[in-house]
Design a protein around this motif. Sequence first.
Motif, PDB file in Angstrom:
ATOM      1  N   UNK A 140       0.857  -1.074   0.024  1.00 11.59           N
ATOM      2  CA  UNK A 140       0.068   0.142   0.186  1.00 11.59           C
ATOM      3  C   UNK A 140       0.636   1.520  -0.029  1.00 11.59           C
ATOM      4  N   UNK A 141       2.077   1.016  -0.220  1.00 15.54           N
ATOM      5  CA  UNK A 141       2.863   2.268  -0.156  1.00 15.54           C
ATOM      6  C   UNK A 141       3.768   2.476   1.169  1.00 15.54           C
ATOM      7  N   UNK A 142       3.457   1.930   2.166  1.00 11.82           N
ATOM      8  CA  UNK A 142       3.903   2.144   3.360  1.00 11.82           C
ATOM      9  C   UNK A 142       4.156   1.123   4.312  1.00 11.82           C
ATOM     10  N   UNK A 143       5.336   0.979   4.979  1.00 16.52           N
ATOM     11  CA  UNK A 143       5.498  -0.213   5.882  1.00 16.52           C
ATOM     12  C   UNK A 143       6.553   0.364   6.848  1.00 16.52           C
ATOM     13  N   UNK A 144       6.696  -0.387   8.045  1.00 21.44           N
ATOM     14  CA  UNK A 144       7.852  -0.099   8.920  1.00 21.44           C
ATOM     15  C   UNK A 144       8.887  -1.333   8.633  1.00 21.44           C
ATOM     16  N   UNK A 145      10.299  -1.015   9.034  1.00 14.97           N
ATOM     17  CA  UNK A 145      11.441  -1.627   8.571  1.00 14.97           C
ATOM     18  C   UNK A 145      12.371  -1.812   9.857  1.00 14.97           C
ATOM     19  N   UNK A 146      13.134  -2.873  10.016  1.00  9.62           N
ATOM     20  CA  UNK A 146      14.314  -3.055  10.919  1.00  9.62           C
ATOM     21  C   UNK A 146      15.315  -3.631  10.434  1.00  9.62           C
ATOM     22  N   UNK A 147      16.484  -2.610  10.173  1.00 13.65           N
ATOM     23  CA  UNK A 147      17.599  -3.128   9.434  1.00 13.65           C
ATOM     24  C   UNK A 147      18.821  -2.623  10.137  1.00 13.65           C
ATOM     25  N   UNK A 148      19.865  -3.073   9.258  1.00 11.23           N
ATOM     26  CA  UNK A 148      21.267  -2.563   9.676  1.00 11.23           C
ATOM     27  C   UNK A 148      21.485  -2.749  11.320  1.00 11.23           C
ATOM     28  N   UNK A 149      21.143  -4.088  11.776  1.00  8.93           N
ATOM     29  CA  UNK A 149      21.754  -4.340  13.009  1.00  8.93           C
ATOM     30  C   UNK A 149      23.153  -4.495  13.227  1.00  8.93           C
ATOM     31  N   UNK A 150      23.556  -3.948  14.386  1.00  9.02           N
ATOM     32  CA  UNK A 150      24.879  -3.900  14.457  1.00  9.02           C
ATOM     33  C   UNK A 150      25.411  -3.800  15.876  1.00  9.02           C
ATOM     34  N   UNK A 151      26.711  -4.003  16.023  1.00  5.66           N
ATOM     35  CA  UNK A 151      27.311  -3.966  17.551  1.00  5.66           C
ATOM     36  C   UNK A 151      27.411  -2.522  17.897  1.00  5.66           C
ATOM     37  N   UNK A 152      27.657  -2.363  19.042  1.00  7.99           N
ATOM     38  CA  UNK A 152      28.053  -1.042  19.627  1.00  7.99           C
ATOM     39  C   UNK A 152      29.383  -0.329  19.116  1.00  7.99           C
ATOM     40  N   UNK A 153      30.185  -1.239  19.221  1.00  2.10           N
ATOM     41  CA  UNK A 153      31.457  -0.791  18.138  1.00  2.10           C
ATOM     42  C   UNK A 153      31.382  -0.419  16.740  1.00  2.10           C
ATOM     43  N   UNK A 154      30.626  -1.192  16.038  1.00  2.00           N
ATOM     44  CA  UNK A 154      30.124  -0.811  14.827  1.00  2.00           C
ATOM     45  C   UNK A 154      29.388   0.661  14.652  1.00  2.00           C
ATOM     46  N   UNK A 155      28.523   0.783  15.636  1.00  2.00           N
ATOM     47  CA  UNK A 155      27.730   2.097  15.605  1.00  2.00           C
ATOM     48  C   UNK A 155      28.751   3.324  15.893  1.00  2.00           C
ATOM     49  N   UNK A 156      29.654   3.035  16.695  1.00  3.81           N
ATOM     50  CA  UNK A 156      30.403   4.179  17.198  1.00  3.81           C
ATOM     51  C   UNK A 156      31.429   4.452  15.733  1.00  3.81           C
ATOM     52  N   UNK A 157      31.490   3.618  14.990  1.00  2.99           N
ATOM     53  CA  UNK A 157      32.504   3.811  14.024  1.00  2.99           C
ATOM     54  C   UNK A 157      31.942   4.420  12.678  1.00  2.99           C
ATOM     55  N   UNK A 158      30.774   4.231  12.494  1.00  4.03           N
ATOM     56  CA  UNK A 158      29.937   4.563  11.285  1.00  4.03           C
ATOM     57  C   UNK A 158      28.740   5.390  11.405  1.00  4.03           C
TER      58      UNK A 158
END
Length: 366
Positions: free
Chosen positions: A184-202
Motif C-alpha cells: 500500500x505504499x508504506x511499511x515499517x522496517x528494521x535493518x542495519x543491526x549492528x554492534x555498539x563498536x560498529x555504531x560508534x565507527x559508522x
Amino acid sequence: MSWTLGPEQLDDLARGAAILGTGGGGDPTIGRLLVREAMREHGPVTVLDPDEVADDAFVIPVANMGAPTVMVEKLPGADEPVAALRALETFTGRKADATMPIECGGSNSLIPLIVAARTGLPVVDADGMGRAFPELQMETFHVYGIPASPLAMAGEHGETCVFDTGKDTKRLEDLARRVTVGLGGGAAIAEYSMTGEQLKRTAVPRTLSLALSLGRAVREAREAHRDPVEALGEAVTGTIYGHLRVLFRGKVTDVERRTEGGFARGRATFAAFEGDSGLELRFQNEHLAALRDGEPICVVPDLVCVLEADTGEPITTEALRYGQRVTVIGIAAPEIMRTPEALAVFGPSCFDLPFTFQPVEEKLPI
C-alpha cells in the motif's frame, strides 16, 4: 551522557528533525502524535549517547519506508515498527539492547521512540544519514561496511517478512521497495543491526539532541521576536554540521510532484520577494539540489531545507504549495558524509544530477 526524553520535548524534537530531514523522512506531526500516545501509555524514554553503548551491544535501527505523500493519506500505525524489530530479533536469534533512527527526518527520527516507549529499550542518539535520503543503501552504515541485510518489514494488516541479500544492499532496496508498494505504499522496517563498536565507527552522532536543539532554537526565537533563521545559524555553529547559509527568500510559484516507484519525485520553483531572481528545488522524497537562476548552490549530501518565512517552521516536500512565503536554507553536512566513499553512495551522481559536489560554505562564503 544519557538523558530522558518526555512528551513535553516532542514539539521541539519534531520541528528540529523536520529541519534536518530536508523535506523528507515523513510528516513530523504524525510521528509526534504517535510518540506522544506511546509515552502517555508507557512513559518517557532513555536516550543513550553513542559513547555509552557497549561495544558488544546489539542495536537494531527502525524506520518507516515509503513515499511521504502516501503516509500522509494513509497514516502509519504504532504496532508495525515493534513488529518489524521483533521479526528481526527472531531471525537473528538475538534480542536488541537498543534501537536508533536510520535517518534524521520529520517522522523517522521519531519512530524509534515509539519502539522505545513500548518495549523499554533505550534509543541511541545517532543515525545513519545525518539527514534524510530516499534509498536504503544511502547510509553511512553502508558506506563504512555494515550490510543492511537482513531486513524485517511489517505491514498494517499484520504481515511480516524478512529479506536477506547478504552484502548487496542495493538489491535489498529494490526488493523491499517493491514489497512496500505492494503493502500500500508504506511499511515499517528494521535493518542495519549492528554492534555498539560498529555504531560508534559508522554513525552520525548526536543527531537527536541536535534536532531537539534546533527545534528549541526556532521556538525560543519566535517567543523573543527574533529571526528564527539567525537562531538556527547560531544553533548549528560549533556542531559537526557547522555552517548555515540562506539560499533564497521568496514565494512558491509552482510544484510538480508525482508518486512513482515508491518515491515522491518532482521539482518546485520560487520567485524572489524583490527582483527577478528565481530558485528551483529538485527532490526525491527529500530536497536534493537548489539551483538559483540555473546555478547549483547547494546539493546533496548538504542539506536543503524550506522554512516558513515568518515562523521558521520546516515545510516538507509533500506540504509545499503554491503561494507559500518561504526562506530556503542550506546546512553543511558532517565530514563523515562528504568523504569520497560517501559521495559515491549519496552524492549528486547517485541521483542522476549533473553537478559536482561543492560544500555549501565554499559555494557561498560569508
